[in-house]
Design a protein around this motif. Structure first.
Motif, PDB file in Angstrom:
ATOM      1  N   ALA A 116       0.813  -1.222   0.000  1.00  0.00           N
ATOM      2  CA  ALA A 116       0.000   0.000   0.000  1.00  0.00           C
ATOM      3  C   ALA A 116       0.850   1.277   0.000  1.00  0.00           C
ATOM      4  CB  ALA A 116      -0.958  -0.016   1.182  1.00  0.00           C
ATOM      5  N   SER A 117       1.447   1.612   1.142  1.00  0.00           N
ATOM      6  CA  SER A 117       2.204   2.863   1.187  1.00  0.00           C
ATOM      7  C   SER A 117       3.471   2.719   2.016  1.00  0.00           C
ATOM      8  CB  SER A 117       1.345   3.990   1.774  1.00  0.00           C
ATOM      9  OG  SER A 117       1.435   3.976   3.180  1.00  0.00           O
ATOM     10  N   PRO A 118       4.557   3.362   1.588  1.00  0.00           N
ATOM     11  CA  PRO A 118       5.821   3.236   2.322  1.00  0.00           C
ATOM     12  C   PRO A 118       5.824   3.925   3.690  1.00  0.00           C
ATOM     13  CG  PRO A 118       6.104   4.636   0.383  1.00  0.00           C
ATOM     14  CD  PRO A 118       4.728   4.031   0.298  1.00  0.00           C
ATOM     15  N   THR A 119       4.988   4.954   3.898  1.00  0.00           N
ATOM     16  CA  THR A 119       5.022   5.632   5.203  1.00  0.00           C
ATOM     17  C   THR A 119       4.545   4.717   6.328  1.00  0.00           C
ATOM     18  OG1 THR A 119       2.824   6.543   4.808  1.00  0.00           O
ATOM     19  CG2 THR A 119       4.671   8.020   4.393  1.00  0.00           C
ATOM     20  N   ASN A 120       3.564   3.881   6.010  1.00  0.00           N
ATOM     21  CA  ASN A 120       3.043   2.997   7.048  1.00  0.00           C
ATOM     22  C   ASN A 120       2.449   1.742   6.409  1.00  0.00           C
ATOM     23  OD1 ASN A 120       2.020   1.875   9.377  1.00  0.00           O
ATOM     24  ND2 ASN A 120       1.466   3.874  10.223  1.00  0.00           N
ATOM     25  N   PRO A 121       3.304   0.775   6.089  1.00  0.00           N
ATOM     26  CA  PRO A 121       2.872  -0.396   5.307  1.00  0.00           C
ATOM     27  C   PRO A 121       1.716  -1.173   5.917  1.00  0.00           C
ATOM     28  CG  PRO A 121       5.257  -0.286   5.418  1.00  0.00           C
ATOM     29  CD  PRO A 121       4.755   0.775   6.356  1.00  0.00           C
ATOM     30  N   ALA A 122       1.532  -1.114   7.229  1.00  0.00           N
ATOM     31  CA  ALA A 122       0.469  -1.900   7.853  1.00  0.00           C
ATOM     32  C   ALA A 122      -0.860  -1.152   7.929  1.00  0.00           C
ATOM     33  CB  ALA A 122       0.896  -2.323   9.254  1.00  0.00           C
ATOM     34  N   HIS A 123      -0.879   0.102   7.464  1.00  0.00           N
ATOM     35  CA  HIS A 123      -2.113   0.875   7.586  1.00  0.00           C
ATOM     36  C   HIS A 123      -2.881   1.048   6.276  1.00  0.00           C
ATOM     37  CE1 HIS A 123      -0.951   1.601  11.686  1.00  0.00           C
ATOM     38  NE2 HIS A 123      -2.110   2.164  11.897  1.00  0.00           N
ATOM     39  N   TRP A 124      -2.337   0.508   5.196  1.00  0.00           N
ATOM     40  CA  TRP A 124      -3.085   0.423   3.937  1.00  0.00           C
ATOM     41  C   TRP A 124      -3.574   1.766   3.410  1.00  0.00           C
ATOM     42  CZ3 TRP A 124      -1.362  -4.194   3.415  1.00  0.00           C
ATOM     43  CH2 TRP A 124      -1.463  -5.140   4.432  1.00  0.00           C
ATOM     44  N   TYR A 125      -2.734   2.798   3.520  1.00  0.00           N
ATOM     45  CA  TYR A 125      -3.070   4.083   2.901  1.00  0.00           C
ATOM     46  C   TYR A 125      -3.008   3.931   1.386  1.00  0.00           C
ATOM     47  CZ  TYR A 125      -1.738   6.060   7.474  1.00  0.00           C
ATOM     48  OH  TYR A 125      -1.637   6.331   8.805  1.00  0.00           O
ATOM     49  N   TYR A 126      -3.757   4.782   0.689  1.00  0.00           N
ATOM     50  CA  TYR A 126      -3.700   4.785  -0.776  1.00  0.00           C
ATOM     51  C   TYR A 126      -2.802   5.923  -1.264  1.00  0.00           C
ATOM     52  CZ  TYR A 126      -7.482   1.424  -1.164  1.00  0.00           C
ATOM     53  OH  TYR A 126      -8.238   0.280  -1.086  1.00  0.00           O
ATOM     54  N   VAL A 127      -2.019   5.657  -2.303  1.00  0.00           N
ATOM     55  CA  VAL A 127      -1.252   6.699  -2.992  1.00  0.00           C
ATOM     56  C   VAL A 127      -1.997   6.952  -4.294  1.00  0.00           C
ATOM     57  CG1 VAL A 127       0.995   7.361  -3.936  1.00  0.00           C
ATOM     58  CG2 VAL A 127       0.882   5.781  -1.992  1.00  0.00           C
ATOM     59  N   LEU A 128      -2.777   8.044  -4.311  1.00  0.00           N
ATOM     60  CA  LEU A 128      -3.717   8.240  -5.419  1.00  0.00           C
ATOM     61  C   LEU A 128      -3.416   9.450  -6.287  1.00  0.00           C
ATOM     62  CD1 LEU A 128      -7.075   7.449  -3.557  1.00  0.00           C
ATOM     63  CD2 LEU A 128      -5.865   5.976  -5.179  1.00  0.00           C
ATOM     64  N   ASN A 129      -2.485  10.298  -5.844  1.00  0.00           N
ATOM     65  CA  ASN A 129      -2.225  11.526  -6.606  1.00  0.00           C
ATOM     66  C   ASN A 129      -0.815  12.029  -6.292  1.00  0.00           C
ATOM     67  OD1 ASN A 129      -2.361  13.098  -4.108  1.00  0.00           O
ATOM     68  ND2 ASN A 129      -4.545  12.648  -4.182  1.00  0.00           N
ATOM     69  N   PRO A 130      -0.349  13.035  -7.049  1.00  0.00           N
ATOM     70  CA  PRO A 130       1.028  13.527  -6.838  1.00  0.00           C
ATOM     71  C   PRO A 130       1.248  14.049  -5.416  1.00  0.00           C
ATOM     72  CG  PRO A 130       0.139  14.351  -8.904  1.00  0.00           C
ATOM     73  CD  PRO A 130      -0.995  13.679  -8.194  1.00  0.00           C
ATOM     74  N   TYR A 131       0.203  14.593  -4.804  1.00  0.00           N
ATOM     75  CA  TYR A 131       0.338  15.114  -3.441  1.00  0.00           C
ATOM     76  C   TYR A 131       0.659  13.964  -2.469  1.00  0.00           C
ATOM     77  CZ  TYR A 131      -0.835  17.273   1.017  1.00  0.00           C
ATOM     78  OH  TYR A 131      -0.790  17.716   2.309  1.00  0.00           O
ATOM     79  N   ASP A 132      -0.124  12.871  -2.553  1.00  0.00           N
ATOM     80  CA  ASP A 132       0.168  11.679  -1.729  1.00  0.00           C
ATOM     81  C   ASP A 132       1.590  11.201  -1.999  1.00  0.00           C
ATOM     82  OD1 ASP A 132      -2.511  11.670  -0.950  1.00  0.00           O
ATOM     83  OD2 ASP A 132      -3.086  10.084  -2.364  1.00  0.00           O
ATOM     84  N   ALA A 133       1.952  11.157  -3.286  1.00  0.00           N
ATOM     85  CA  ALA A 133       3.258  10.613  -3.678  1.00  0.00           C
ATOM     86  C   ALA A 133       4.412  11.418  -3.084  1.00  0.00           C
ATOM     87  CB  ALA A 133       3.368  10.570  -5.202  1.00  0.00           C
ATOM     88  N   GLN A 134       4.281  12.739  -3.040  1.00  0.00           N
ATOM     89  CA  GLN A 134       5.359  13.575  -2.485  1.00  0.00           C
ATOM     90  C   GLN A 134       5.586  13.258  -1.009  1.00  0.00           C
ATOM     91  OE1 GLN A 134       7.125  14.918  -4.771  1.00  0.00           O
ATOM     92  NE2 GLN A 134       5.437  14.324  -6.103  1.00  0.00           N
ATOM     93  N   ILE A 135       4.488  13.044  -0.287  1.00  0.00           N
ATOM     94  CA  ILE A 135       4.602  12.701   1.144  1.00  0.00           C
ATOM     95  C   ILE A 135       5.250  11.320   1.302  1.00  0.00           C
ATOM     96  CG2 ILE A 135       3.279  12.165   3.239  1.00  0.00           C
ATOM     97  CD1 ILE A 135       1.206  14.267   2.199  1.00  0.00           C
TER      98      ILE A 135
END
Ligand code: ZN
Length: 237
Positions: A116-135
């Motif tokens: 799902a996401s590198p910031t918190n792999p166990a929390h299943w956040y979505y990376v859906l846009n450039p803003y998410d991706a920058q974080i």
């Protein structure tokens, strides 16, 4: 040296077999699976057994986690919830143990892999846009992070978004690469998707493949899973 990255198979055996055959034809060195082997589709056990046999590194996804009773499925939509209960009932104890053994991440000097996401792999956040991706890019040091989860093949650089078939990475830059979905694409294209990464050329090809989608469609209905899960496969949404 070539790596294949597959993700979000979702118990779609016809799509998985087609993708594995293609990978074999390309003479790939390493196969990574980014999780969600099960959930939504009618062949969870068969898909787990194939992935286990063919893939070198396998991660756990939120639907795999749900299938072993670890994800809180209250936030799942009605179709995902029904499929999660169905999958729990149908998985063999051995395959549940296998899912429970899978890690959240895999990494080496060049890449991080996560469902799902590198910031918190166990929390299943979505990376859906450039803003998410920058974080999310702040959360890893390698040039590349491969993800799945949204079922949409897309590459985020620090300044750009790429949605196409072939991409060449530039040295010194960072990227988040979504491998797309083998068994339930959601980018409006029903064809099975996976990523082929050339480690020498630093380039990536998204491979799209026709598969026996009508067969999977019929199996979903026959299994008593929600008809919506069959219908979405035909259009890729
Ligand atoms: Zn998924």
């Amino acid at each position: 040296m070539t790596a294949a990255i597959i993700s979000d198979i979702h118990a779609n055996l016809e799509a998985l077999k087609t993708v594995l055959k293609s990978i074999e034809q390309y003479g790939v060195d390493t196969i990574y699976c980014l999780g969600d082997i099960v959930g939504y589709g009618p062949n969870p056990n068969e898909c787990i057994e194939l992935v286990r046999d063919k893939c070198d590194h396998v991660l756990i996804g939120n639907h795999d986690y749900a299938a072993i009773g670890k994800t809180n499925i209250e936030y799942f939509n009605q179709y995902a919830k029904a499929a999660a209960y169905w999958t729990r009932e149908h998985l063999t104890p051995g395959n549940k143990d296998y899912l429970a053994s899978l890690p959240f991440t895999h990494q080496n000097d060049e890449m991080l892999m996560v469902h799902a996401s590198p910031t918190n792999p166990a929390h299943w956040y979505y990376v859906l846009n450039p803003y998410d991706a920058q974080i999310e890019m702040q959360a890893f040091n390698q040039p590349l992070c491969f993800i799945g989860h949204s079922h949409v093949p897309v590459i985020y650089s620090e300044s750009d978004v790429f949605r196409g078939a072939y991409y060449t990475f530039e040295a010194g830059k960072k990227y988040i690469v979504n491998a797309g979905s083998v068994g339930q694409p959601r980018d409006g294209n029903y064809k099975a998707c996976y990523a082929l990464y050339d480690l020498r050329e630093k380039s990536l090809n998204y491979i799209r493949l026709e598969y026996e989608v009508q067969k999977t469609y019929s199996k979903i209905l026959k299994a008593g899973l929600p008809p919506f899960l069959a219908e979405r496969l035909l259009k890729g949404y």
